[in-house]
Design a protein around this motif. Structure first.
Motif, PDB file in Angstrom:
ATOM      1  N   LEU A  30       0.872  -1.177   0.000  1.00  0.00           N
ATOM      2  CA  LEU A  30       0.000   0.000   0.000  1.00  0.00           C
ATOM      3  C   LEU A  30       0.904   1.221   0.000  1.00  0.00           C
ATOM      4  O   LEU A  30       1.726   1.392   0.911  1.00  0.00           O
ATOM      5  CB  LEU A  30      -0.875  -0.055   1.259  1.00  0.00           C
ATOM      6  N   MET A  31       0.751   2.041  -1.031  1.00  0.00           N
ATOM      7  CA  MET A  31       1.671   3.162  -1.222  1.00  0.00           C
ATOM      8  C   MET A  31       0.934   4.490  -1.266  1.00  0.00           C
ATOM      9  O   MET A  31      -0.289   4.522  -1.291  1.00  0.00           O
ATOM     10  CB  MET A  31       2.436   2.969  -2.531  1.00  0.00           C
ATOM     11  N   GLY A  32       1.694   5.560  -1.309  1.00  0.00           N
ATOM     12  CA  GLY A  32       1.094   6.886  -1.392  1.00  0.00           C
ATOM     13  C   GLY A  32       1.876   7.873  -0.545  1.00  0.00           C
ATOM     14  O   GLY A  32       2.576   7.498   0.386  1.00  0.00           O
ATOM     15  N   ALA A  33       1.712   9.157  -0.864  1.00  0.00           N
ATOM     16  CA  ALA A  33       2.434  10.211  -0.159  1.00  0.00           C
ATOM     17  C   ALA A  33       1.982  10.274   1.292  1.00  0.00           C
ATOM     18  O   ALA A  33       0.936   9.729   1.655  1.00  0.00           O
ATOM     19  CB  ALA A  33       2.186  11.548  -0.848  1.00  0.00           C
ATOM     20  N   SER A  34       2.772  10.950   2.096  1.00  0.00           N
ATOM     21  CA  SER A  34       2.414  11.153   3.501  1.00  0.00           C
ATOM     22  C   SER A  34       1.075  11.895   3.577  1.00  0.00           C
ATOM     23  O   SER A  34       0.841  12.845   2.831  1.00  0.00           O
ATOM     24  CB  SER A  34       3.524  11.972   4.154  1.00  0.00           C
ATOM     25  N   GLY A  35       0.189  11.413   4.441  1.00  0.00           N
ATOM     26  CA  GLY A  35      -1.118  12.043   4.592  1.00  0.00           C
ATOM     27  C   GLY A  35      -2.175  11.525   3.637  1.00  0.00           C
ATOM     28  O   GLY A  35      -3.317  11.981   3.655  1.00  0.00           O
ATOM     29  N   SER A  36      -1.822  10.539   2.803  1.00  0.00           N
ATOM     30  CA  SER A  36      -2.786  10.061   1.807  1.00  0.00           C
ATOM     31  C   SER A  36      -3.818   9.092   2.400  1.00  0.00           C
ATOM     32  O   SER A  36      -4.775   8.732   1.726  1.00  0.00           O
ATOM     33  CB  SER A  36      -2.049   9.417   0.621  1.00  0.00           C
ATOM     34  N   GLY A  37      -3.594   8.656   3.649  1.00  0.00           N
ATOM     35  CA  GLY A  37      -4.595   7.801   4.299  1.00  0.00           C
ATOM     36  C   GLY A  37      -4.171   6.358   4.493  1.00  0.00           C
ATOM     37  O   GLY A  37      -4.983   5.519   4.906  1.00  0.00           O
ATOM     38  N   LYS A  38      -2.900   6.061   4.244  1.00  0.00           N
ATOM     39  CA  LYS A  38      -2.421   4.674   4.333  1.00  0.00           C
ATOM     40  C   LYS A  38      -2.585   4.101   5.745  1.00  0.00           C
ATOM     41  O   LYS A  38      -3.119   3.006   5.921  1.00  0.00           O
ATOM     42  CB  LYS A  38      -0.938   4.584   3.927  1.00  0.00           C
ATOM     43  N   SER A  39      -2.097   4.851   6.737  1.00  0.00           N
ATOM     44  CA  SER A  39      -2.156   4.334   8.107  1.00  0.00           C
ATOM     45  C   SER A  39      -3.601   4.225   8.584  1.00  0.00           C
ATOM     46  O   SER A  39      -3.962   3.271   9.285  1.00  0.00           O
ATOM     47  CB  SER A  39      -1.361   5.224   9.060  1.00  0.00           C
ATOM     48  N   THR A  40      -4.416   5.177   8.189  1.00  0.00           N
ATOM     49  CA  THR A  40      -5.836   5.118   8.556  1.00  0.00           C
ATOM     50  C   THR A  40      -6.463   3.846   7.988  1.00  0.00           C
ATOM     51  O   THR A  40      -7.180   3.120   8.691  1.00  0.00           O
ATOM     52  CB  THR A  40      -6.577   6.363   8.012  1.00  0.00           C
ATOM     53  N   LEU A  41      -6.154   3.567   6.739  1.00  0.00           N
ATOM     54  CA  LEU A  41      -6.710   2.362   6.111  1.00  0.00           C
ATOM     55  C   LEU A  41      -6.163   1.103   6.783  1.00  0.00           C
ATOM     56  O   LEU A  41      -6.909   0.143   7.036  1.00  0.00           O
ATOM     57  CB  LEU A  41      -6.389   2.360   4.614  1.00  0.00           C
ATOM     58  N   MET A  42      -4.873   1.129   7.108  1.00  0.00           N
ATOM     59  CA  MET A  42      -4.273  -0.026   7.792  1.00  0.00           C
ATOM     60  C   MET A  42      -4.906  -0.241   9.163  1.00  0.00           C
ATOM     61  O   MET A  42      -5.114  -1.383   9.579  1.00  0.00           O
ATOM     62  CB  MET A  42      -2.771   0.170   7.955  1.00  0.00           C
ATOM     63  N   ASN A  43      -5.192   0.847   9.877  1.00  0.00           N
ATOM     64  CA  ASN A  43      -5.834   0.709  11.189  1.00  0.00           C
ATOM     65  C   ASN A  43      -7.206   0.067  11.060  1.00  0.00           C
ATOM     66  O   ASN A  43      -7.617  -0.714  11.918  1.00  0.00           O
ATOM     67  CB  ASN A  43      -5.957   2.073  11.876  1.00  0.00           C
ATOM     68  N   ILE A  44      -7.892   0.405   9.999  1.00  0.00           N
ATOM     69  CA  ILE A  44      -9.206  -0.216   9.773  1.00  0.00           C
ATOM     70  C   ILE A  44      -9.019  -1.686   9.411  1.00  0.00           C
ATOM     71  O   ILE A  44      -9.637  -2.574  10.004  1.00  0.00           O
ATOM     72  CB  ILE A  44      -9.986   0.556   8.680  1.00  0.00           C
ATOM     73  N   LEU A  45      -8.104  -1.947   8.461  1.00  0.00           N
ATOM     74  CA  LEU A  45      -7.845  -3.343   8.059  1.00  0.00           C
ATOM     75  C   LEU A  45      -7.418  -4.179   9.253  1.00  0.00           C
ATOM     76  O   LEU A  45      -7.782  -5.351   9.373  1.00  0.00           O
ATOM     77  CB  LEU A  45      -6.750  -3.386   6.981  1.00  0.00           C
ATOM     78  N   GLY A  46      -6.659  -3.570  10.168  1.00  0.00           N
ATOM     79  CA  GLY A  46      -6.140  -4.280  11.333  1.00  0.00           C
ATOM     80  C   GLY A  46      -7.092  -4.320  12.505  1.00  0.00           C
ATOM     81  O   GLY A  46      -6.712  -4.738  13.592  1.00  0.00           O
ATOM     82  N   CYS A  47      -8.326  -3.858  12.293  1.00  0.00           N
ATOM     83  CA  CYS A  47      -9.347  -3.856  13.359  1.00  0.00           C
ATOM     84  C   CYS A  47      -8.880  -3.064  14.576  1.00  0.00           C
ATOM     85  O   CYS A  47      -9.256  -3.362  15.711  1.00  0.00           O
ATOM     86  CB  CYS A  47      -9.727  -5.280  13.773  1.00  0.00           C
ATOM     87  N   LEU A  48      -8.041  -2.074  14.337  1.00  0.00           N
ATOM     88  CA  LEU A  48      -7.616  -1.184  15.425  1.00  0.00           C
ATOM     89  C   LEU A  48      -8.557   0.009  15.484  1.00  0.00           C
ATOM     90  O   LEU A  48      -8.595   0.742  16.462  1.00  0.00           O
ATOM     91  CB  LEU A  48      -6.180  -0.703  15.178  1.00  0.00           C
ATOM     92  N   ASP A  49      -9.286   0.213  14.409  1.00  0.00           N
ATOM     93  CA  ASP A  49     -10.228   1.324  14.330  1.00  0.00           C
ATOM     94  C   ASP A  49     -11.380   0.896  13.423  1.00  0.00           C
ATOM     95  O   ASP A  49     -11.225  -0.027  12.619  1.00  0.00           O
ATOM     96  CB  ASP A  49      -9.511   2.550  13.740  1.00  0.00           C
ATOM     97  N   ARG A  50     -12.524   1.567  13.589  1.00  0.00           N
ATOM     98  CA  ARG A  50     -13.686   1.217  12.769  1.00  0.00           C
ATOM     99  C   ARG A  50     -13.933   2.291  11.724  1.00  0.00           C
ATOM    100  O   ARG A  50     -13.674   3.474  11.982  1.00  0.00           O
ATOM    101  CB  ARG A  50     -14.927   1.088  13.660  1.00  0.00           C
ATOM    102  N   PRO A  51     -14.449   1.892  10.569  1.00  0.00           N
ATOM    103  CA  PRO A  51     -14.778   2.923   9.580  1.00  0.00           C
ATOM    104  C   PRO A  51     -15.936   3.800  10.070  1.00  0.00           C
ATOM    105  O   PRO A  51     -16.781   3.331  10.830  1.00  0.00           O
ATOM    106  CB  PRO A  51     -15.188   2.125   8.339  1.00  0.00           C
ATOM    107  N   THR A  52     -15.945   5.063   9.641  1.00  0.00           N
ATOM    108  CA  THR A  52     -17.075   5.944   9.952  1.00  0.00           C
ATOM    109  C   THR A  52     -18.315   5.438   9.228  1.00  0.00           C
ATOM    110  O   THR A  52     -19.409   5.421   9.776  1.00  0.00           O
ATOM    111  CB  THR A  52     -16.748   7.394   9.508  1.00  0.00           C
ATOM    112  N   SER A  53     -18.121   5.005   7.980  1.00  0.00           N
ATOM    113  CA  SER A  53     -19.197   4.324   7.258  1.00  0.00           C
ATOM    114  C   SER A  53     -18.579   3.371   6.246  1.00  0.00           C
ATOM    115  O   SER A  53     -17.376   3.427   5.983  1.00  0.00           O
ATOM    116  CB  SER A  53     -20.118   5.335   6.570  1.00  0.00           C
TER     117      SER A  53
END
Ligand code: ADP
Ligand code: MG
Length: 277
Positions: free
Chosen positions: A65-88
């Motif tokens: 999973l690639m992309g510039a800093s701030g593009s949302g990679k870690s946010t997406l990983m947190n969701i994939l990793g069940c560390l956080d839930r999607p807003t929708s």
């Protein structure tokens, strides 16, 4: 170069913990995101970190999973990793809808299905490699004896090339060795998916290739790997690259000229004969 010997060979070729036939027979998606959004609110400020991502990952894939800093990679990983839930939006992990589970259920899923590897290794200091690897086993439902814990941890450590280092503390290990301990810890519960956020971010280039070698071996064994990186040459060890921009998937393609870690390592002269692979 990465060929495991002795005990390690058994670990690699042993069917994975009882449910192996189950796993081998299951094909298809292990991850399915449908129109996932994540909005952070701090006071009056709202940040849409992920803005409608749909993504399917099949069992046995190796995705960078690639992309510039701030593009949302870690946010997406947190969701994939069940560390956080999607807003929708919806997240199916191994066919189970985990989008709306409470914290306890998410923790349970994390323990059983996922393994995590971080940029900064996140090992417990003043704690042996063995004890670091045993830790996730203590959260499991199975009650293992002290000897069983030790046996399992040592076998997984051997499988990542760390036989003989079981009693070393993180401060007594190189960065690459510490990351191997972290990988062993991620593997000890036989996860469906290993999630790695910038796993080579703190490592020199040779050690980075060694870690990619371990990931490629794990992937050959059927483990699904999802890895965040901003380095093109690291992403080339994966099978598929997903590129994010501004919270959206910009590009998603199979790697055509994939790098093989063993081949690349053979081209690099060994700098340090102490590096044991
Ligand atoms: P990346 O990992 O690609 O650098 P992130 O997922 O960390 O991107 O961040 C995406 C966007 O969301 C950024 O604008 C970031 O500032 C914001 N963001 C990330 N985490 C939080 C948070 N916990 N609270 C508020 N904003 C956040
Ligand atoms: Mg990040």
């Amino acid at each position: 170069m990465f060929k495991p010997r002795g005990e390690a060979a058994n670990v690699w070729h042993r069917p994975r913990s009882g449910r192996s036939t189950d796993i081998d027979m299951k094909n298809g998606e292990v991850v399915k995101l449908t129109d996932v959004y994540k909005t952070y609110r701090t006071g009056d400020v709202e940040v849409q970190a992920v803005r409608g991502v749909s993504l399917e990952i099949q069992r046995g894939e190796f995705v960078a999973l690639m992309g510039a800093s701030g593009s949302g990679k870690s946010t997406l990983m947190n969701i994939l990793g069940c560390l956080d839930r999607p807003t929708s939006g919806r997240y199916l992990l191994d066919d189970a809808d985990v989008s709306a589970l409470d914290r306890d259920r998410l923790a349970d899923i994390r323990n059983h299905k996922l393994g995590f590897v971080f940029q900064s290794f996140n090992l417990l200091p003043r704690t042996s490699a063995r004890e670091n690897v045993e830790l996730p086993l203590l959260y499991g439902t199975h009650r293992l004896t002290h000897a069983q814990l030790r046996e399992k941890a040592d076998a997984v450590l051997a499988s990542v090339g760390l036989a003989g280092r079981e009693d070393h503390h993180p401060s007594q290990l190189s960065g690459g060795q510490q990351q191997r301990v972290a990988i062993a810890r991620a593997l000890v519960n036989d996860p469906e998916v290993v999630l790695a956020d910038e796993p080579t971010g703190n490592l020199d280039s040779r050690t980075s290739v060694e870690i990619m070698g371990i990931f490629q071996q794990l992937n050959e064994r059927g483990i699904t790997i999802i890895m965040v990186t901003h380095e093109q040459d690291i992403a080339a060890y994966a099978r598929r690259n997903v590129v994010m921009r501004d919270g959206l998937i910009l590009n998603d393609f199979n790697v055509t000229r994939r790098l093989d870690a063993a081949t690349e390592l053979a081209k690099i002269a060994p700098i340090d004969s102490q590096v044991q692979v």
